[in-house]
Write a protein that holds these residues in place. Structure first.
Motif, PDB file in Angstrom:
ATOM      1  N   GLU A 552     -48.398 117.678 129.710  1.00 21.40           N
ATOM      2  CA  GLU A 552     -46.979 117.344 129.856  1.00 21.40           C
ATOM      3  C   GLU A 552     -46.560 117.522 131.310  1.00 21.40           C
ATOM      4  N   PHE A 553     -45.602 116.694 131.683  1.00 17.46           N
ATOM      5  CA  PHE A 553     -45.040 116.792 133.032  1.00 17.46           C
ATOM      6  C   PHE A 553     -43.542 116.563 132.949  1.00 17.46           C
ATOM      7  N   ASP A 554     -42.769 117.569 133.368  1.00 21.38           N
ATOM      8  CA  ASP A 554     -41.309 117.458 133.408  1.00 21.38           C
ATOM      9  C   ASP A 554     -40.837 117.689 134.840  1.00 21.38           C
ATOM     10  N   LEU A 555     -39.908 116.856 135.293  1.00 17.27           N
ATOM     11  CA  LEU A 555     -39.331 116.993 136.629  1.00 17.27           C
ATOM     12  C   LEU A 555     -37.846 116.662 136.532  1.00 17.27           C
ATOM     13  N   THR A 556     -36.988 117.639 136.827  1.00 16.72           N
ATOM     14  CA  THR A 556     -35.548 117.443 136.673  1.00 16.72           C
ATOM     15  C   THR A 556     -34.793 118.075 137.832  1.00 16.72           C
ATOM     16  N   GLY A 557     -33.669 117.433 138.198  1.00 12.93           N
ATOM     17  CA  GLY A 557     -32.820 118.002 139.237  1.00 12.93           C
ATOM     18  C   GLY A 557     -32.393 116.964 140.243  1.00 12.93           C
ATOM     19  N   SER A 558     -32.051 117.423 141.447  1.00 15.91           N
ATOM     20  CA  SER A 558     -31.481 116.563 142.492  1.00 15.91           C
ATOM     21  C   SER A 558     -32.537 116.172 143.518  1.00 15.91           C
ATOM     22  N   LEU A 559     -32.682 114.858 143.715  1.00 16.86           N
ATOM     23  CA  LEU A 559     -33.551 114.365 144.783  1.00 16.86           C
ATOM     24  C   LEU A 559     -32.843 114.424 146.123  1.00 16.86           C
ATOM     25  N   THR A 560     -31.566 114.057 146.113  1.00 20.67           N
ATOM     26  CA  THR A 560     -30.708 114.148 147.289  1.00 20.67           C
ATOM     27  C   THR A 560     -29.355 114.683 146.834  1.00 20.67           C
ATOM     28  N   ASP A 561     -28.411 114.763 147.754  1.00 20.55           N
ATOM     29  CA  ASP A 561     -27.074 115.231 147.386  1.00 20.55           C
ATOM     30  C   ASP A 561     -26.388 114.291 146.402  1.00 20.55           C
ATOM     31  N   SER A 562     -26.811 113.044 146.365  1.00 24.02           N
ATOM     32  CA  SER A 562     -26.121 112.062 145.525  1.00 24.02           C
ATOM     33  C   SER A 562     -27.011 111.427 144.462  1.00 24.02           C
ATOM     34  N   LEU A 563     -28.290 111.775 144.415  1.00 23.89           N
ATOM     35  CA  LEU A 563     -29.219 111.141 143.477  1.00 23.89           C
ATOM     36  C   LEU A 563     -29.961 112.216 142.678  1.00 23.89           C
ATOM     37  N   SER A 564     -29.853 112.151 141.346  1.00 21.96           N
ATOM     38  CA  SER A 564     -30.539 113.106 140.479  1.00 21.96           C
ATOM     39  C   SER A 564     -31.538 112.376 139.593  1.00 21.96           C
ATOM     40  N   LEU A 565     -32.569 113.133 139.176  1.00 20.70           N
ATOM     41  CA  LEU A 565     -33.668 112.566 138.400  1.00 20.70           C
ATOM     42  C   LEU A 565     -33.907 113.395 137.156  1.00 20.70           C
ATOM     43  N   TRP A 566     -34.198 112.701 136.067  1.00 22.08           N
ATOM     44  CA  TRP A 566     -34.695 113.326 134.846  1.00 22.08           C
ATOM     45  C   TRP A 566     -35.967 112.587 134.451  1.00 22.08           C
ATOM     46  N   LEU A 567     -37.082 113.293 134.377  1.00 23.19           N
ATOM     47  CA  LEU A 567     -38.342 112.656 134.029  1.00 23.19           C
ATOM     48  C   LEU A 567     -39.131 113.579 133.118  1.00 23.19           C
ATOM     49  N   SER A 568     -39.559 113.055 131.989  1.00 23.32           N
ATOM     50  CA  SER A 568     -40.356 113.819 131.034  1.00 23.32           C
ATOM     51  C   SER A 568     -41.462 112.912 130.505  1.00 23.32           C
ATOM     52  N   TYR A 569     -42.707 113.360 130.682  1.00 16.79           N
ATOM     53  CA  TYR A 569     -43.863 112.574 130.237  1.00 16.79           C
ATOM     54  C   TYR A 569     -44.792 113.472 129.433  1.00 16.79           C
ATOM     55  N   ALA A 570     -45.405 112.920 128.392  1.00 17.31           N
ATOM     56  CA  ALA A 570     -46.376 113.670 127.599  1.00 17.31           C
ATOM     57  C   ALA A 570     -47.503 112.756 127.148  1.00 17.31           C
ATOM     58  N   TYR A 571     -48.712 113.267 127.278  1.00 19.20           N
ATOM     59  CA  TYR A 571     -49.879 112.651 126.659  1.00 19.20           C
ATOM     60  C   TYR A 571     -50.334 113.596 125.559  1.00 19.20           C
ATOM     61  N   THR A 572     -50.344 113.110 124.316  1.00 16.32           N
ATOM     62  CA  THR A 572     -50.663 113.950 123.168  1.00 16.32           C
ATOM     63  C   THR A 572     -51.719 113.261 122.313  1.00 16.32           C
ATOM     64  N   GLU A 573     -52.819 113.940 122.096  1.00 16.13           N
ATOM     65  CA  GLU A 573     -53.902 113.410 121.276  1.00 16.13           C
ATOM     66  C   GLU A 573     -54.027 114.282 120.031  1.00 16.13           C
ATOM     67  N   THR A 574     -53.823 113.703 118.871  1.00 12.90           N
ATOM     68  CA  THR A 574     -53.853 114.464 117.620  1.00 12.90           C
ATOM     69  C   THR A 574     -54.910 113.897 116.685  1.00 12.90           C
ATOM     70  N   GLU A 575     -55.454 114.759 115.812  1.00 10.88           N
ATOM     71  CA  GLU A 575     -56.384 114.286 114.797  1.00 10.88           C
ATOM     72  C   GLU A 575     -56.584 115.353 113.729  1.00 10.88           C
ATOM     73  N   THR A 576     -56.914 114.894 112.531  1.00  5.86           N
ATOM     74  CA  THR A 576     -57.311 115.815 111.468  1.00  5.86           C
ATOM     75  C   THR A 576     -58.757 116.230 111.702  1.00  5.86           C
ATOM     76  N   LYS A 577     -59.087 117.472 111.353  1.00  4.85           N
ATOM     77  CA  LYS A 577     -60.425 117.995 111.600  1.00  4.85           C
ATOM     78  C   LYS A 577     -61.329 117.902 110.375  1.00  4.85           C
ATOM     79  N   ASN A 578     -60.757 117.698 109.215  1.00  6.71           N
ATOM     80  CA  ASN A 578     -61.552 117.544 107.994  1.00  6.71           C
ATOM     81  C   ASN A 578     -60.873 116.521 107.097  1.00  6.71           C
ATOM     82  N   GLU A 579     -61.541 116.116 106.049  1.00  2.00           N
ATOM     83  CA  GLU A 579     -60.942 115.162 105.118  1.00  2.00           C
ATOM     84  C   GLU A 579     -60.262 115.917 103.986  1.00  2.00           C
ATOM     85  N   PHE A 580     -59.135 115.369 103.532  1.00  2.00           N
ATOM     86  CA  PHE A 580     -58.396 116.012 102.448  1.00  2.00           C
ATOM     87  C   PHE A 580     -57.424 115.013 101.834  1.00  2.00           C
TER      88      PHE A 580
END
Length: 699
Positions: A552-580
């Motif tokens: 995950e990568f999150d970056l939030t706040g002010s880039l300059t006095d007049s420009l703000s950024l909100w950025l949230s990224y996630a790479y998520t890999e999921t899987e079942t480990k057995n059959e059921f």
């Protein structure tokens, strides 16, 4: 003669009454309340969280502030959680509750996802989707939290921080109107009453149609609160939550041969004449805070939340439609009630042993959750509809053959003892050690067959973390923790062990631009066992295993006095480990299957540029949400929801200190998309391009 108002008239009347009240409030302030002077306000401490800076905390956290929520046009919890890429939308029970997965894992799919309000467990129950009127910020607390919060999900916890009274007079009214005949009024007013007492009144009313055919919703709520300062060191907060909603049960659209888009996204496949489902919430929260000295604070609190859900609905069936479009449905009448009671008491503070500093949180809590469900169902009569040419009204409610389906009450009681010590070995190196012991009991009463089952267990949840602060702007951390969640329906006879998980997280936190821009990078690995399953004879078992890894990568706040950024990224890999065999959908799940509704890639970003127009402040806002391809049915590798990208543009213009206009366009490029599903016959389409215009009056 019965008087009837159409939707626009009702909104106009409520808005007009609100506007009439605002001068009265202002007049009362001027004429009745004397200026309050020399007030010392005790800062509100968040339960279970202690006193740590962002760089000192060995876990990833994302705080969505009131300003960010406003810029993003957020009015409910679903929209707020879209701002965090670590959170994925899940099957929301026909639009009747909030359901989400954090880092790939969701809770009990037969209940809403749990969340906290000011540190109190509050999400479970049947109060409808959470509106954010009365909420100041939303905290996405990622990673293992059971060492403090108790039973929960391994991916993290959501905490809602409410708006509380202040000792400065302030107020605003927001009137908004938008696509699909959506009208909304919000009121927020706070004022001191005396040197000791301040009050706050927050409320909302919303009346809306929908992009879904025949679907109309009404909801309103009130959140009054009072703060009492007994002294400079002692404070009492009381909050009330009251909400009512009318929501049609809507399972969405269907796929044919695993193909979506065979019918319009607007098509409603339920029965409009059955009317909406009605949900309600009545909650009380009381919190007492005492600063014992400069180093130690005591918190004692109690939360009571009663919720209800009632109504008749026609539901999409499980079988796929025939080639000619004939689609089987069934009906169910529900009467659900739940009561959640939570008590907690904690001490947090610091002490030294030689040159080593200890920051400690220690406490006890107890909670009771009573889940009472009664439902009738008709699957015997023909209630089919043609998905290509639906004709409503062919299955009148008075001709249904409703029979007992569910009649049960489950009570879960838990008491816990927790302690956490963050030890500063040097100015740069901290070690966090924590453990929680939970003793819980479950009692399940099946009124259909007059049976009573009980289950009890004692569970320990440890946590260990290390933080190395290399500078005032950079820290590295690693943390390990364990979580557990009791399985609904566990008894001494079936011996269903609680759902268990282990989570490891490695990350770094940094601050740029003198702290105005903050970021976090985290790598996580979660292993979950004892997932609810069924054996070959469809008896309940708990043998399922699954895993989730990502970055995950999150970056939030002010880039300059007049420009703000909100950025949230996630790479998520999921899987079942057995059959059921899945205990909810009764489907066979092969090993290696993706978890439901969890994308590999998700991105949420927003830019806010502050400028001026005719000498007045203007904010120009742009946002993008990307959600990758994901599984549309647990165990069915052939059915996936396609990836999608939506864009948003908005502007906020302050024509004076008292008046602000705003305008927003959502889904700017009018993309068709599907936000979540449970299977090919329960797929929720997203909203097409829509707009909203609002006026904010401050007083």
């Amino acid at each position: 003669m019965k008087i009837s108002f159409n939707r626009t008239t009702r909104w106009c009347v409520s808005s007009f009454v609100t506007l009439l009240l605002s001068p009265t409030i202002s007049y009362a302030e001027d004429s009745e309340l004397k200026p309050v002077e020399n007030i010392t306000v005790i800062g509100n401490r968040q339960a279970y969280q202690g006193d740590f800076t962002v760089l000192e905390t060995p876990q990833a956290e994302l705080v969505i502030s009131e300003e960010v929520l406003k810029s993003a046009g957020v009015v409910d919890l679903v929209q707020a959680l879209d701002l965090s890429a670590s959170v994925a939308r899940q099957n929301n029970f026909g639009g009747l509750w909030n359901s989400f997965a954090i880092r790939g894992f969701v809770g009990d799919e037969n209940l809403p996802s749990n969340y906290l309000v000011n540190g109190f467990n509050a999400g479970r129950g049947f109060g409808g989707p959470r509106d954010l009127s009365g909420i100041e910020s939303v905290e996405v607390l990622k990673g293992p939290r059971a060492a403090l919060f108790g039973r929960g999900e391994p991916g993290g916890t959501i905490n809602l921080v409410t708006k509380r009274p202040t000792f400065e007079r302030d107020g605003e009214i927001v009137l908004s109107a938008g696509s699909f005949n959506t009208y909304r009024t919000d009121v927020d007013w706070t004022s001191p009453v005396s040197d000791m007492v301040a009050i706050r009144l927050v409320g909302f009313y919303e009346d809306a149609e929908s992009y879904r055919d025949t679907v109309e919703t009404t909801k309103y709520g009130l959140n009054p609160s009072v703060a009492i300062l007994f002294s400079d060191q002692t404070k009492l907060n009381y909050e009330l939550e009251y909400t009512q909603q009318e929501i049609p049960f809507d399972r969405g659209v269907v796929a044919m041969n695993n193909e979506l888009g065979v019918i319009p996204e607007s098509r409603f496949l339920g029965e409009p004449s059955y009317g909406p489902i009605e949900t309600g919430v009545l909650g009380h929260q009381l919190e007492f805070q005492r600063n014992l000295n400069d180093d130690w604070t005591a918190l004692v609190g109690f939360n009571y939340r009663a919720t209800s859900l009632e109504g008749l609905a026609s539901e999409n069936g499980f079988a796929l439609p025939a080639e000619d479009g004939t689609f089987a449905r069934f009906s169910r009448s529900r009467d659900y009630d739940a009561v959640y009671q939570v008590f907690r008491a904690e001490l947090n503070g610091s002490f030294n042993t030689g040159n080593i500093v200890h920051r400690v949180i220690v406490g006890v809590d107890a909670d009771t959750f009573e889940n009472d469900q009664y439902s009738l169902r008709d699957r015997s009569t023909d209630q089919s509809i043609n998905i290509f040419n639906p004709v409503y009204g062919q299955s009148p409610a008075d001709e249904l053959e409703l029979a007992d389906n569910i009649d049960r009450v489950e009570t879960q009681e838990s008491s816990g003892l927790f302690i956490q010590d963050q030890i500063s070995l040097t100015d740069n190196l901290d070690v966090r050690v924590g453990v929680r012991i939970d003793d819980y009991q479950q009692k399940f009463v099946n009124r259909l067959n007059d049976s009573v089952s009980e289950y009890s267990k004692t569970q320990a949840s440890p946590q260990f973390g290390v933080v190395f602060k290399s500078s005032e702007a950079l820290s590295f951390y690693v943390v390990y923790g364990e979580n557990f969640r009791p399985l609904s329906g566990a008894t001494d006879e079936n011996g269903l062990e609680p759902n268990l998980s282990e989570s490891t997280e490695l990350g770094l936190k940094f601050a740029l631009n003198d702290g105005d821009l903050q970021g976090n990078i985290a790598i996580f690995d979660v292993k979950q066992s004892n997932i609810a399953t069924l054996d070959a004879d469809y008896n309940p078992t708990a043998v399922g295993e699954a895993g989730s890894q990502g970055i995950e990568f999150d970056l939030t706040g002010s880039l300059t006095d007049s420009l703000s950024l909100w950025l949230s990224y996630a790479y998520t890999e999921t899987e079942t480990k057995n059959e059921f065999t899945d205990a909810v959908g009764w489907a066979f799940v092969p090993a290696g299957s993706d978890l439901l509704n969890v994308p590999d890639h998700q991105l949420s970003t927003q830019l806010v540029q502050q400028t001026e127009l005719a000498g007045k402040p203007v904010k120009l806002i742009g946002g993008v949400l990307y959600v990758g391809e994901r599984s549309g049915e647990f165990g069915n590798t052939a059915f996936n929801l396609p990836s999608y990208t939506t864009a948003r543009l908005a502007a906020q213009y302050e024509i004076s200190e008292q008046i602000e206009f705003s305008f927003e366009i959502n889904n700017l490029f009018d993309k068709s998309y599907y936000s979540n599903s449970y299977g090919p016959t329960w797929v929720m389409p997203g909203a097409p391009r829509n707009f909203r215009l609002a006026t904010r009056f401050r007083f």
